[in-house]
Design an enzyme around this catalytic site. Structure first.
Site, PDB file in Angstrom:
ATOM      1  N   GLY A  78       0.852  -1.192   0.000  1.00 56.22           N
ATOM      2  CA  GLY A  78       0.000   0.000   0.000  1.00 56.22           C
ATOM      3  C   GLY A  78       0.886   1.239   0.000  1.00 56.22           C
ATOM      4  O   GLY A  78       0.541   2.278   0.570  1.00 56.22           O
ATOM      5  N   GLY A 122      -0.239   4.899  -1.115  1.00 54.23           N
ATOM      6  CA  GLY A 122      -1.309   5.590  -0.388  1.00 54.23           C
ATOM      7  C   GLY A 122      -0.790   6.750   0.448  1.00 54.23           C
ATOM      8  O   GLY A 122       0.405   7.070   0.436  1.00 54.23           O
ATOM      9  N   GLN A 123      -1.708   7.343   1.206  1.00 60.05           N
ATOM     10  CA  GLN A 123      -1.376   8.553   1.978  1.00 60.05           C
ATOM     11  C   GLN A 123      -0.260   8.268   2.996  1.00 60.05           C
ATOM     12  O   GLN A 123       0.707   9.015   3.084  1.00 60.05           O
ATOM     13  CB  GLN A 123      -2.625   9.072   2.698  1.00 60.05           C
ATOM     14  CG  GLN A 123      -2.426  10.444   3.315  1.00 60.05           C
ATOM     15  CD  GLN A 123      -3.442  10.778   4.404  1.00 60.05           C
ATOM     16  OE1 GLN A 123      -4.187   9.913   4.868  1.00 60.05           O
ATOM     17  NE2 GLN A 123      -3.478  12.037   4.795  1.00 60.05           N
ATOM     18  N   ASP A 157       2.521  -1.910  -4.271  1.00 60.42           N
ATOM     19  CA  ASP A 157       1.152  -1.400  -4.339  1.00 60.42           C
ATOM     20  C   ASP A 157       0.444  -2.125  -5.477  1.00 60.42           C
ATOM     21  O   ASP A 157       1.085  -2.683  -6.370  1.00 60.42           O
ATOM     22  CB  ASP A 157       1.164   0.115  -4.603  1.00 60.42           C
ATOM     23  CG  ASP A 157      -0.134   0.785  -4.184  1.00 60.42           C
ATOM     24  OD1 ASP A 157      -0.194   1.338  -3.074  1.00 60.42           O
ATOM     25  OD2 ASP A 157      -1.113   0.730  -4.968  1.00 60.42           O
ATOM     26  N   ASP A 180      -1.207  -7.339  -5.665  1.00 65.00           N
ATOM     27  CA  ASP A 180      -2.495  -7.320  -4.992  1.00 65.00           C
ATOM     28  C   ASP A 180      -2.315  -8.197  -3.749  1.00 65.00           C
ATOM     29  O   ASP A 180      -2.024  -9.395  -3.877  1.00 65.00           O
ATOM     30  CB  ASP A 180      -3.555  -7.911  -5.943  1.00 65.00           C
ATOM     31  CG  ASP A 180      -4.916  -7.993  -5.293  1.00 65.00           C
ATOM     32  OD1 ASP A 180      -5.013  -7.896  -4.045  1.00 65.00           O
ATOM     33  OD2 ASP A 180      -5.903  -8.157  -6.034  1.00 65.00           O
ATOM     34  N   TYR A 206     -15.806  -0.684   7.868  1.00 64.77           N
ATOM     35  CA  TYR A 206     -14.376  -0.448   8.109  1.00 64.77           C
ATOM     36  C   TYR A 206     -14.028  -0.703   9.583  1.00 64.77           C
ATOM     37  O   TYR A 206     -13.079  -1.425   9.897  1.00 64.77           O
ATOM     38  CB  TYR A 206     -14.081   0.993   7.712  1.00 64.77           C
ATOM     39  CG  TYR A 206     -12.682   1.495   7.993  1.00 64.77           C
ATOM     40  CD1 TYR A 206     -11.575   0.962   7.347  1.00 64.77           C
ATOM     41  CD2 TYR A 206     -12.479   2.568   8.872  1.00 64.77           C
ATOM     42  CE1 TYR A 206     -10.297   1.467   7.578  1.00 64.77           C
ATOM     43  CE2 TYR A 206     -11.214   3.079   9.100  1.00 64.77           C
ATOM     44  CZ  TYR A 206     -10.125   2.516   8.461  1.00 64.77           C
ATOM     45  OH  TYR A 206      -8.876   3.026   8.691  1.00 64.77           O
ATOM     46  N   LYS A 217     -11.606  -3.494  11.232  1.00 60.78           N
ATOM     47  CA  LYS A 217     -10.436  -3.134  12.048  1.00 60.78           C
ATOM     48  C   LYS A 217     -10.491  -3.796  13.429  1.00 60.78           C
ATOM     49  O   LYS A 217      -9.480  -4.257  13.944  1.00 60.78           O
ATOM     50  CB  LYS A 217     -10.314  -1.607  12.176  1.00 60.78           C
ATOM     51  CG  LYS A 217      -9.862  -0.927  10.883  1.00 60.78           C
ATOM     52  CD  LYS A 217      -8.444  -1.342  10.509  1.00 60.78           C
ATOM     53  CE  LYS A 217      -7.964  -0.743   9.212  1.00 60.78           C
ATOM     54  NZ  LYS A 217      -6.677  -1.298   8.760  1.00 60.78           N
TER      55      LYS A 217
HETATM   56  C1  AKB Z   1     -11.034   7.288   7.866  1.00 64.50           C
HETATM   57  O1  AKB Z   1     -11.537   8.422   7.984  1.00 64.50           O
HETATM   58  O2  AKB Z   1     -11.648   6.311   7.425  1.00 64.50           O
HETATM   59  C2  AKB Z   1      -9.616   7.087   8.310  1.00 64.50           C
HETATM   60  C3  AKB Z   1      -9.534   6.602   9.716  1.00 64.50           C
HETATM   61  C4  AKB Z   1      -9.875   7.482  10.837  1.00 64.50           C
HETATM   62  O3  AKB Z   1      -9.179   5.471   9.936  1.00 64.50           O
HETATM   63  N1  AKB Z   1      -8.881   8.315   8.180  1.00 64.50           N
END
Ligand code: AKB
Length: 318
Positions: A8, A11-12, A34, A52, A142, A146
């Site tokens: 990755g 990415g940022q 990446d 990937d 998400y 996590k």
């Molecule tokens: C998001 O906004 O999804 C991320 C995070 C807080 O994990 N920047």
């Protein structure tokens, strides 16, 4: 000999992490990787592998080819995009993690960094000064991925004696590489509007306080966690990391000090609900105690750097 791989890398976080790791450990010892087949200029001074992370055979072949010892796994779908593609988000975020955890279980690598997020918390979590151990109950795809990932990291650490380390990142703010698909991205977007001389329409309401951090602090925290002696790492799920907390109204007021004509309006969208379920501020006492964490950037310093650098060369690096 340390051989680090960053998945990755475009990415940022990945871009700045690779640059810093290469400065510290040598460009040839840090393999950027990446899913993108074009390599960013910032990553061209060392090895690059297009991959990937869900392709386990290729991942293992690359790890063996370079003799990778440490892995930073950053490839993931963030909160806002994950709500639009829940199946894919779950698949990418979990399969990627299992593929990497199993590399360590099979003794192909020694150490893993995997990022968690403030998204592991939910609306029943105490909002202010959120402790390390508390009610979780995330309500986003998400956040669920996590939290599940954190549990698996701890499980692998305890069952298979794997050295996996993790941070619950707050929203990250940087100018070299744009974030993509997050709920905290407004705090980066706003600087582009301010420097272009445009009005900014914020997708969160003015009073929405969220924990944020300037990227340099986040990179320092990440490498410092990874370089800490193993006995200092007491938490194998993921460490809270506080940063600074502010609302759109507060960051706007700070920017306005240098851009007096800058205007903002508020038009909250689906991301408001996500932000409302997250903490406003985070208690990171465990990170301070265990591996000596302390942040350097406050809102004023962060705004000065962002305003001085965003669009400075007229190019947005994606
Ligand atoms: C998001 O906004 O999804 C991320 C995070 C807080 O994990 N920047």
């Amino acid at each position: 000999m340390k051989k680090i791989m960053v998945i990755g890398a475009s990415g940022q976080i990945g871009t700045e992490l690779v640059v810093t790791l290469r400065q510290q450990f040598g460009a040839q010892n840090v393999i950027a990787s990446d899913v993108k087949d074009t390599v960013k200029d910032a990553l061209k001074d060392g090895p690059y592998e297009q991959l990937d992370v869900m392709d386990n055979d290729s991942l293992r072949a690359i790890v063996k080819k370079h003799g990778v010892t440490e892995m930073y796994l950053l490839a993931a779908l963030l909160s806002a995009t994950a709500e639009k593609h829940p199946d894919f988000a779950w698949k990418l975020n979990m399969e990627g993690l299992f593929n990497v955890l199993n590399l360590a279980k099979d003794k192909l690598i020694d150490k893993i960094f995997w990022p968690s997020s403030i998204a592991v918390f939910g609306s029943n979590t105490p909002k202010d000064n959120t402790p390390q151990y508390t009610i979780m109950e995330p309500s986003t795809v998400y956040g669920i991925s996590k939290l599940a990932g954190e549990r698996w990291c701890e499980y692998y650490a305890k069952q298979y004696n794997i050295d996996v380390r993790s941070i619950r990142y707050p929203g990250l703010i940087s100018y070299t590489s744009l974030p993509g698909g997050g709920t905290t991205d407004y705090a980066v977007d706003i600087f582009y509007s301010a420097n272009r001389g445009d009005n900014y329409t914020c997708f969160l309401s003015e009073k929405t306080a969220l924990p944020m951090m300037y990227m340099e602090d986040a990179i320092r925290a990440t490498i410092s966690l990874m370089e800490s002696p193993i006995d200092n790492i007491k938490i194998r799920s993921s460490y809270n990391l506080g940063g600074i907390s502010f609302t759109p109204e507060e960051i706007y007021a700070e920017i306005k000090k240098s851009r007096p004509d800058f205007k903002i309006e508020y038009n909250p969208d689906f991301r408001q609900k996500i932000a409302d379920s997250w903490p406003s501020s985070i208690n990171d006492q465990h990170a301070q105690n265990d591996w000596g964490w302390s942040g350097k950037y406050d809102l004023e310093k962060l705004c000065k750097i962002m305003l001085a650098n965003v669009l400075d060369d007229g190019i947005e690096v994606k």
